[in-house]
Write an enzyme that holds these catalytic residues in place. Structure first.
Site, PDB file in Angstrom:
ATOM      1  CG  HIS A   8      -1.718   1.200   1.436  1.00 13.67           C
ATOM      2  ND1 HIS A   8      -1.418   2.115   2.416  1.00 13.67           N
ATOM      3  CD2 HIS A   8      -2.820   1.678   0.785  1.00 13.67           C
ATOM      4  CE1 HIS A   8      -2.297   3.115   2.365  1.00 13.67           C
ATOM      5  NE2 HIS A   8      -3.150   2.870   1.392  1.00 13.67           N
TER       6      HIS A   8
ATOM      7  CD  GLU B  11      -2.537   2.505  -3.843  1.00 15.60           C
ATOM      8  OE1 GLU B  11      -3.083   3.628  -3.877  1.00 15.60           O
ATOM      9  OE2 GLU B  11      -2.928   1.573  -3.112  1.00 15.60           O
ATOM     10  CG  HIS B  12      -0.189   6.119  -0.575  1.00 14.90           C
ATOM     11  ND1 HIS B  12      -0.643   7.204   0.125  1.00 14.90           N
ATOM     12  CD2 HIS B  12      -1.195   5.206  -0.534  1.00 14.90           C
ATOM     13  CE1 HIS B  12      -1.864   6.970   0.594  1.00 14.90           C
ATOM     14  NE2 HIS B  12      -2.212   5.748   0.206  1.00 14.90           N
TER      15      HIS B  12
ATOM     16  CD  GLU C 157      -4.953   5.613   3.402  1.00 12.97           C
ATOM     17  OE1 GLU C 157      -5.199   4.483   2.946  1.00 12.97           O
ATOM     18  OE2 GLU C 157      -4.241   6.449   2.807  1.00 12.97           O
TER      19      GLU C 157
END
Length: 425
Positions: free
Chosen positions: A65, A68-69, A140
């Site tokens: 993740h 991906e950012h 987040e």
């Protein structure tokens, strides 16, 4: 290119495996103006332990993740902004099993495709940018950890599975992402972002051969080594825990009820089990079943009630979720209905209605370019073609659904996760 015809659903798909190992799938749609591209890697949140070139790597939860950012950063600026400036709608996601980058656009489709292929295949990180992102992702994580529905789901994964990394949040934790460095991200990009471990799926008014030509031009010419993944000890059929409860700010108790299944190997067998699982849930819990009517009439479920079949490498399960004043009563009622189906079978008329409904929903979903491309990418990594469901569907029998219910919806395979309101002080 190879042209595959799926006559039952009226779809054509072109496929070619490039010299660098990338599998390209194209759904030509000349009658549309908008095009959609999905570039995905067979790498997700649960791929934390892997072997590359004989060396084992153990990475913190949340790397896929985090990567991906950071992939949208380029030496020249930011690919997200470049795509948006070209009139595209870009985004990305990381699931347990895959990471995908995508856009749709009506203009400058080829230019946008070149941007997509370029930034995903060429990583560029600095220590400063990686450290800055840690704070953003930490916020987040804090938001999702405050979400009772997310907490309820993750607790269900911990209740169902003892070893499998699906127990871990895709985003990781504040503690785990603190261990992620630029070197971690580069290592994982090298391990999993090789064309031979990826697929490109495109739908729209495009020429399949030209899509392949663009991919050949932009991407590396040769395939690299593919990382071998390790998901830990093999899971037993029994759920790891029967019940996990938590207290949070909720107005009514929410629950996730799960049944641990038997994971199938990749290929058509896995697709068939997915279809059987969907049908089994519909005849057990669907809105036209006696059980649903009973639960609703007694106020044990409301319109928030939902259910689904899920599978990833090494795991498969059924789940149902919603709000209930008495989640344990829901659990008992489902167990009783599963036992009744085991004795008496599924009503043939209900079976025929359900089967038509599930098939119709799948066919209607093909109107979405996103469903076509994301579905094909996920299916390809699972060893089959997304549109093969139409060929298998007729042959699935009522007995298969009955046997899955009898085999999976048992006391030892069941786990319940509940989030209740905080006790007043």
């Amino acid at each position: 290119m190879e042209k595959l015809e799926f006559v039952r659903v009226g779809e054509s798909m072109y496929h070619e495996k490039l010299e660098n190992g990338l599998n390209v799938f194209v759904f030509p749609k000349p009658e549309f103006q908008k095009g959609y591209a999905f570039f995905a890697t067979n790498y997700g949140g649960m791929d934390m332990r892997f072997c590359l070139a004989g060396e084992w790597h153990d990475t913190p939860a949340g790397v896929a993740h985090y990567l991906e950012h950071k992939m949208f950063d380029t030496e020249e600026g930011n690919a997200l902004q470049d795509l948006a400036a070209n009139g595209a709608n870009p985004n990305a996601f990381t699931s347990n099993a895959i990471t995908g980058y995508y856009f749709d656009s009506t203009e400058k489709f080829e230019e946008n495709l070149r941007i997509l292929l370029s930034f995903v295949s060429v990583p560029w990180f600095t220590r400063e940018s990686v450290d800055k992102e840690r704070g953003i992702i930490g916020q987040e994580i804090g938001m999702i950890e405050d979400d009772p529905h997310w907490k309820c789901y993750m607790n269900l994964m911990k209740a169902l599975f003892k070893h499998h990394p699906i127990r871990e949040s895709v985003a990781g934790s504040v503690e785990s992402i603190a261990k992620i460095t630029p070197e971690t991200l580069y290592a994982c990009h090298k391990a999993f972002y090789d064309p031979a471990n990826m697929t490109l799926c495109v739908a729209g008014p495009v020429d399949p051969e030209h899509i392949c030509a663009v991919a050949r031009e932009i991407l590396p010419k040769e395939a690299g080594p593919i990382a071998a993944k390790d998901y830990g000890e093999r899971e037993e059929p029994r759920a790891a825990q029967s019940l996990i409860e938590e207290r949070m700010e909720v107005s009514a108790p929410i629950f996730q009820l799960g049944w641990k299944g038997d994971a199938k190997r990749n290929g058509e067998e896995r697709l068939r089990q997915e279809l059987v699982g969907e049908l089994a849930l519909e005849v057990l819990l669907g809105s036209s079943t006696p059980l649903y009517a009973k639960l609703y009439r007694e106020g044990l479920i409301n319109q928030e009630f939902s259910y689904g079949y899920e599978s990833d490498p090494g795991c498969a399960f059924l789940l149902a979720s919603g709000e209930s004043r008495d989640p344990e009563a829901v659990r008992m009622a489902v167990a009783e209905e599963a036992a009744r189906i085991g004795r008496e079978g599924v009503d043939p008329a209900l079976w025929e209605r359900v089967k038509k409904g599930v098939y119709g929903n799948r066919v209607r979903g093909l109107n979405s370019f996103e469903n076509l491309c994301v579905g094909q990418a996920q299916a390809f990594f699972a060893g089959y073609d997304f549109l093969r469901f139409a060929d298998l569907f007729d042959a699935i029998t009522k007995k298969e659904a009955e046997e899955l219910i009898a085999g999976w919806v048992t006391e030892e395979r069941t786990a319940l996760s509940v989030v209740r309101a905080k006790e007043e002080t």
